[in-house]
Design a protein around this motif. Structure first.
Motif, PDB file in Angstrom:
ATOM      1  N   GLU A 116       9.426  -8.967  15.430  1.00 21.42           N
ATOM      2  CA  GLU A 116       9.659  -7.524  15.509  1.00 21.42           C
ATOM      3  C   GLU A 116      10.478  -7.020  14.331  1.00 21.42           C
ATOM      4  O   GLU A 116      10.210  -5.953  13.777  1.00 21.42           O
ATOM      5  CB  GLU A 116      10.356  -7.192  16.820  1.00 21.42           C
ATOM      6  N   ALA A 117      11.494  -7.804  13.954  1.00 23.01           N
ATOM      7  CA  ALA A 117      12.304  -7.388  12.806  1.00 23.01           C
ATOM      8  C   ALA A 117      11.470  -7.365  11.532  1.00 23.01           C
ATOM      9  O   ALA A 117      11.609  -6.463  10.690  1.00 23.01           O
ATOM     10  CB  ALA A 117      13.496  -8.340  12.647  1.00 23.01           C
ATOM     11  N   LYS A 118      10.576  -8.324  11.391  1.00 22.46           N
ATOM     12  CA  LYS A 118       9.696  -8.349  10.221  1.00 22.46           C
ATOM     13  C   LYS A 118       8.778  -7.141  10.203  1.00 22.46           C
ATOM     14  O   LYS A 118       8.570  -6.501   9.157  1.00 22.46           O
ATOM     15  CB  LYS A 118       8.882  -9.645  10.233  1.00 22.46           C
ATOM     16  N   LYS A 119       8.225  -6.787  11.367  1.00 24.11           N
ATOM     17  CA  LYS A 119       7.363  -5.607  11.443  1.00 24.11           C
ATOM     18  C   LYS A 119       8.132  -4.335  11.115  1.00 24.11           C
ATOM     19  O   LYS A 119       7.644  -3.451  10.407  1.00 24.11           O
ATOM     20  CB  LYS A 119       6.750  -5.494  12.840  1.00 24.11           C
ATOM     21  N   LEU A 120       9.369  -4.265  11.619  1.00 22.36           N
ATOM     22  CA  LEU A 120      10.182  -3.092  11.321  1.00 22.36           C
ATOM     23  C   LEU A 120      10.469  -2.974   9.831  1.00 22.36           C
ATOM     24  O   LEU A 120      10.439  -1.869   9.264  1.00 22.36           O
ATOM     25  CB  LEU A 120      11.500  -3.164  12.099  1.00 22.36           C
ATOM     26  N   ARG A 121      10.767  -4.134   9.184  1.00 16.24           N
ATOM     27  CA  ARG A 121      11.002  -4.087   7.742  1.00 16.24           C
ATOM     28  C   ARG A 121       9.751  -3.633   6.994  1.00 16.24           C
ATOM     29  O   ARG A 121       9.847  -2.842   6.042  1.00 16.24           O
ATOM     30  CB  ARG A 121      11.459  -5.470   7.247  1.00 16.24           C
ATOM     31  N   GLU A 122       8.579  -4.118   7.428  1.00 17.04           N
ATOM     32  CA  GLU A 122       7.335  -3.702   6.778  1.00 17.04           C
ATOM     33  C   GLU A 122       7.075  -2.208   6.985  1.00 17.04           C
ATOM     34  O   GLU A 122       6.700  -1.489   6.054  1.00 17.04           O
ATOM     35  CB  GLU A 122       6.167  -4.524   7.325  1.00 17.04           C
TER      36      GLU A 122
ATOM     37  N   GLN B 241       9.295   0.110   7.603  1.00 10.16           N
ATOM     38  CA  GLN B 241      10.280   0.873   6.856  1.00 10.16           C
ATOM     39  C   GLN B 241       9.908   0.950   5.385  1.00 10.16           C
ATOM     40  O   GLN B 241      10.022   2.004   4.755  1.00 10.16           O
ATOM     41  CB  GLN B 241      11.662   0.235   7.026  1.00 10.16           C
ATOM     42  N   ALA B 242       9.451  -0.186   4.836  1.00 11.40           N
ATOM     43  CA  ALA B 242       9.037  -0.177   3.432  1.00 11.40           C
ATOM     44  C   ALA B 242       7.845   0.753   3.219  1.00 11.40           C
ATOM     45  O   ALA B 242       7.783   1.507   2.239  1.00 11.40           O
ATOM     46  CB  ALA B 242       8.690  -1.596   2.983  1.00 11.40           C
ATOM     47  N   ALA B 243       6.874   0.689   4.160  1.00 18.29           N
ATOM     48  CA  ALA B 243       5.709   1.574   4.036  1.00 18.29           C
ATOM     49  C   ALA B 243       6.111   3.036   4.163  1.00 18.29           C
ATOM     50  O   ALA B 243       5.597   3.911   3.458  1.00 18.29           O
ATOM     51  CB  ALA B 243       4.676   1.220   5.104  1.00 18.29           C
TER      52      ALA B 243
ATOM     53  N   GLU C 299       9.036   4.384   3.381  1.00 22.62           N
ATOM     54  CA  GLU C 299       9.707   4.797   2.150  1.00 22.62           C
ATOM     55  C   GLU C 299       8.712   5.064   1.040  1.00 22.62           C
ATOM     56  O   GLU C 299       8.814   6.053   0.315  1.00 22.62           O
ATOM     57  CB  GLU C 299      10.708   3.715   1.732  1.00 22.62           C
ATOM     58  N   ALA C 300       7.718   4.162   0.918  1.00 23.79           N
ATOM     59  CA  ALA C 300       6.696   4.392  -0.115  1.00 23.79           C
ATOM     60  C   ALA C 300       5.912   5.663   0.161  1.00 23.79           C
ATOM     61  O   ALA C 300       5.599   6.442  -0.747  1.00 23.79           O
ATOM     62  CB  ALA C 300       5.755   3.184  -0.192  1.00 23.79           C
ATOM     63  N   GLY C 301       5.572   5.903   1.443  1.00 23.94           N
ATOM     64  CA  GLY C 301       4.827   7.121   1.785  1.00 23.94           C
ATOM     65  C   GLY C 301       5.634   8.375   1.572  1.00 23.94           C
ATOM     66  O   GLY C 301       5.105   9.414   1.157  1.00 23.94           O
ATOM     67  N   SER C 302       6.964   8.306   1.851  1.00 23.99           N
ATOM     68  CA  SER C 302       7.799   9.491   1.645  1.00 23.99           C
ATOM     69  C   SER C 302       7.889   9.862   0.176  1.00 23.99           C
ATOM     70  O   SER C 302       7.863  11.037  -0.187  1.00 23.99           O
ATOM     71  CB  SER C 302       9.199   9.232   2.206  1.00 23.99           C
ATOM     72  N   GLU C 303       7.959   8.832  -0.692  1.00 24.91           N
ATOM     73  CA  GLU C 303       7.974   9.133  -2.123  1.00 24.91           C
ATOM     74  C   GLU C 303       6.673   9.794  -2.551  1.00 24.91           C
ATOM     75  O   GLU C 303       6.674  10.776  -3.300  1.00 24.91           O
ATOM     76  CB  GLU C 303       8.200   7.846  -2.918  1.00 24.91           C
TER      77      GLU C 303
END
Length: 325
Positions: free
Chosen positions: A43-49, A51-53, A55-59
């Motif tokens: 679950e933590a790994k999925k959350l990190r993925e 979150q990264a996605a 952040e990239a989408g927000s940019e």
């Protein structure tokens, strides 16, 4: 000496079984804990993925939002707001009404998000900002029996009225005819004098072919101007006329008729920027193509045969155009 059997009881494995059961329970708990730890790690790994996605989408959204806001601001400078639009109006009809103002990129009719019915206003986007002034000049013009309101579109403030969704009826603009313009009062064509040869009968047949009503014009005279016809035009009706020359389409209130056989004519009145504009049409004119009855007068008939009093009564003109007697 005889052997005596021992009376001691054989050793039991009760303690060993107890130890084994305790070990099994501990091993099960350890396995469950390991499984929970693995699930938490996944679950933590999925959350990190995620979150990264995000952040990239927000940019990307920020870059796209900046571009879209600039595009929207540019389109707003080329657009006008059209109010009091008939609910049955189509984007194509609105496009025809504003076509002479300039090249139109898009016509948007705003609809209710729940029912899908039009709300009664629209937006017209032109290709150039210079066309907006010509479109605003059509304020208080007659469209489908209503006096429409035309103003320059304001730029929407981000976050203003957030959450109000709407559906759109969009039509890609194509060149079409224009029903009304400032040059509606075109001077009549000069009358050609009758030549002396024609007075003597030379070229009489050709002259009659050009001047006598065609079968289509006879049908219009019989349908709309015969007193015995059930579909005859009445003063106060909303009428649309299609022509070959400018204005190619004109809509207005019928204020007068003149029945004179092939010289039958009628007069329509419209309002442009609070200025009354009238046009007189001859049914037998070669440029006149079609006559359409948009709406009969309120109550079926007016008290007067000539409605020239509407020239001095803009309020009554508006009520009549809105279907109120």
């Amino acid at each position: 000496m005889a052997d005596v059997p021992s009376t001691e009881a054989p050793p039991t494995n009760v303690e060993d079984n107890t130890v084994d059961i305790a070990d099994d329970e501990e091993s099960k708990e350890i396995l469950l804990m390991k499984q929970r730890v693995e699930e938490m790690e996944r679950e933590a790994k999925k959350l990190r993925e995620l979150q990264a996605a995000a952040e990239a989408g927000s940019e990307a959204d920020e870059n796209g939002t900046q571009e879209s806001e600039e595009d929207k601001a540019a389109s707003d400078t080329r657009s006008v707001y059209v109010g009091n639009v008939d609910y049955a109006a189509t984007p194509e009809e609105i496009q025809v009404h504003f076509q002479a103002c300039g090249v139109i990129n898009r016509v948007t009719i705003i609809c209710d998000k729940f029912t899908g019915h039009p709300k009664g206003y629209a937006y017209v986007e032109f290709a150039e900002p210079e066309h907006v002034d010509a479109a605003v000049a059509l304020d208080n013009s007659l469209f489908r029996g209503r006096l429409i309101k035309v103003t320059a579109k304001r730029t929407n403030i981000p976050g203003y009225n957030r959450g109000r969704a709407y559906c759109l009826l969009v039509a890609t603009a194509q060149p079409a005819a224009y029903p009304f313009s400032k040059t509606a009062l075109t001077p009549p064509l000069p009358k050609q004098p009758i030549s002396p040869g024609l007075r003597q009968g030379k070229g009489l047949v050709e002259y009659l072919h050009k001047t006598l009503p065609t079968p289509e014009k006879k049908a219009l005279l019989q349908k709309f101007f015969s007193r015995r016809s059930n579909k005859q035009l009445q003063p106060g009706s909303i009428v649309t006329v299609l022509q070959d020359q400018a204005p190619t389409q004109f809509t207005g209130v019928l204020i007068a008729m003149r029945r004179r056989g092939q010289a039958t004519s009628f007069r329509l009145r419209n309002v442009l920027q609070r200025t009354g504009v009238e046009m007189q049409f001859f049914v037998n004119s070669p440029s006149l193509k079609e006559i359409k009855l948009v709406r009969p007068p309120p109550g079926g008939r007016m008290r007067r045969a000539k409605l020239f009093y509407l020239r001095d009564a803009p309020d009554k003109m508006s009520m009549l155009a809105g279907g109120k007697k």
